[in-house]
Design a protein around this motif. Structure first.
Motif, mmCIF file in Angstrom:
data_model
loop_
_atom_site.group_PDB
_atom_site.id
_atom_site.type_symbol
_atom_site.label_atom_id
_atom_site.label_comp_id
_atom_site.label_asym_id
_atom_site.label_seq_id
_atom_site.Cartn_x
_atom_site.Cartn_y
_atom_site.Cartn_z
ATOM 1 N N PRO A 73 0.839 -1.224 -0.244
ATOM 2 C CA PRO A 73 -0.035 -0.140 -0.043
ATOM 3 C C PRO A 73 0.995 1.267 -0.076
ATOM 4 N N GLU A 74 0.466 2.162 -0.726
ATOM 5 C CA GLU A 74 1.253 3.668 -0.904
ATOM 6 C C GLU A 74 0.926 4.397 0.598
ATOM 7 N N MET A 75 2.170 4.928 1.221
ATOM 8 C CA MET A 75 1.923 5.629 2.410
ATOM 9 C C MET A 75 2.271 6.847 1.943
ATOM 10 N N THR A 76 1.688 8.156 2.613
ATOM 11 C CA THR A 76 1.709 9.323 2.523
ATOM 12 C C THR A 76 2.648 9.903 3.346
ATOM 13 N N GLU B 82 11.610 -0.043 7.155
ATOM 14 C CA GLU B 82 11.634 -1.534 7.379
ATOM 15 C C GLU B 82 10.433 -2.137 6.537
ATOM 16 N N THR B 83 9.322 -1.538 6.246
ATOM 17 C CA THR B 83 8.486 -2.237 5.229
ATOM 18 C C THR B 83 8.872 -2.377 3.858
ATOM 19 N N ILE B 84 9.411 -1.280 3.321
ATOM 20 C CA ILE B 84 10.121 -1.431 2.037
ATOM 21 C C ILE B 84 10.824 -2.472 1.832
ATOM 22 N N CYS B 85 12.004 -2.542 2.896
ATOM 23 C CA CYS B 85 13.065 -3.787 2.899
ATOM 24 C C CYS B 85 12.514 -5.100 3.128
ATOM 25 N N GLN B 86 11.432 -5.315 3.837
ATOM 26 C CA GLN B 86 10.821 -6.524 4.172
ATOM 27 C C GLN B 86 10.107 -6.779 2.703
ATOM 28 N N ASN B 87 9.347 -6.044 2.149
ATOM 29 C CA ASN B 87 8.569 -6.489 0.919
ATOM 30 C C ASN B 87 9.828 -6.742 -0.108
ATOM 31 N N MET C 282 16.878 1.564 -2.641
ATOM 32 C CA MET C 282 15.670 1.260 -2.059
ATOM 33 C C MET C 282 14.750 2.487 -2.137
ATOM 34 N N GLY C 283 15.262 3.596 -2.492
ATOM 35 C CA GLY C 283 14.480 4.907 -2.711
ATOM 36 C C GLY C 283 14.364 5.481 -1.431
ATOM 37 N N LEU C 284 15.101 5.257 -0.369
ATOM 38 C CA LEU C 284 14.840 5.566 0.844
ATOM 39 C C LEU C 284 15.814 7.283 1.444
ATOM 40 N N VAL C 285 16.710 7.306 0.517
ATOM 41 C CA VAL C 285 17.310 8.588 0.359
ATOM 42 C C VAL C 285 17.623 9.157 -0.945
ATOM 43 N N GLU D 112 5.759 4.012 -3.534
ATOM 44 C CA GLU D 112 7.016 2.918 -4.170
ATOM 45 C C GLU D 112 7.872 3.643 -5.196
ATOM 46 N N ARG D 113 7.352 4.185 -6.342
ATOM 47 C CA ARG D 113 8.384 4.760 -7.325
ATOM 48 C C ARG D 113 7.721 6.287 -7.481
ATOM 49 N N HIS D 114 8.788 6.916 -7.377
ATOM 50 C CA HIS D 114 8.346 8.451 -7.463
ATOM 51 C C HIS D 114 9.559 9.419 -7.844
ATOM 52 N N GLY D 115 8.955 10.461 -8.622
ATOM 53 C CA GLY D 115 9.948 11.498 -9.031
ATOM 54 C C GLY D 115 9.810 12.742 -7.909
ATOM 55 N N ALA D 116 10.899 13.599 -7.984
ATOM 56 C CA ALA D 116 10.727 14.444 -6.963
ATOM 57 C C ALA D 116 11.667 15.617 -7.652
#
Length: 170
Positions: free
Chosen positions: A3-6, A30-35, A89-92, A109-113
């Motif tokens: 699920p996408e988190m905001t 943690e969730t990203i890594c587990q998934n 992982m897209g965390l930094v 999950e995947r985004h541009g910024a």
């Protein structure tokens, strides 16, 4: 499918519950890594927490300086590996203009910024612009280019520092 988190929509320069901000981002990591069947090791988590603590981009040497080695010998390669992993992982995000890293607060999950980097205080504000991302995708498709990451940087002054700059100019 995850699920996408905001992310918290407040700006790092506006008042917010920073401890909750950090806790939410670490839980998301943690969730990203587990998934993805990856481990958020103690070192990776510690590096991420250092970046989350300030909302500023930190260079690798600053992270090395702040890292709690717990009596162990300093091992720069551990910090570099942690940064590489967290970025994958897209965390930094790597902030190219300052060769530093900033924690990602956008929990998609995947985004541009677009990163707005304050050259006075170093704070990094991350925003997403759907139309800009769509335009980049369209241009890439027309060119036959495959985009893996969409990240733009703008360097200037945050609201707090811009106010001080205007006062000095008056």
């Amino acid at each position: 499918m995850m699920p996408e988190m905001t992310a918290v929509s407040s700006s790092p320069t506006s008042p917010h519950d920073h401890q909750s901000c950090i806790s939410d981002a670490l839980a998301h990591a943690e969730t990203i890594c587990q998934n993805r069947n990856k481990r958020l090791t103690e070192n990776r988590r510690a590096v991420l927490k250092l970046l989350l603590d300030s909302h500023c981009a930190l260079g690798a040497y600053e992270i090395l300086r702040r890292f709690d080695w717990g009596g162990r010998a300093r091992a720069p390669v551990q910090v570099y590996r942690a940064l590489e992993f967290l970025e994958s992982m897209g965390l930094v995000h790597r902030v190219a203009s300052s060769n530093a890293y900033a924690a990602c607060y956008r929990f998609a999950e995947r985004h541009g910024a677009v990163l707005f980097v304050c050259k006075a205080c170093g704070i990094v504000m991350e925003r997403e612009e759907i139309k800009l991302g769509s335009m980049m995708d369209k241009l890439a498709q027309q060119s036959g280019f495959t985009i893996h990451t969409r990240l733009l940087e703008a360097v200037g002054h945050c609201p707090d520092c811009a106010e001080g700059t205007e006062d000095a100019a008056a």
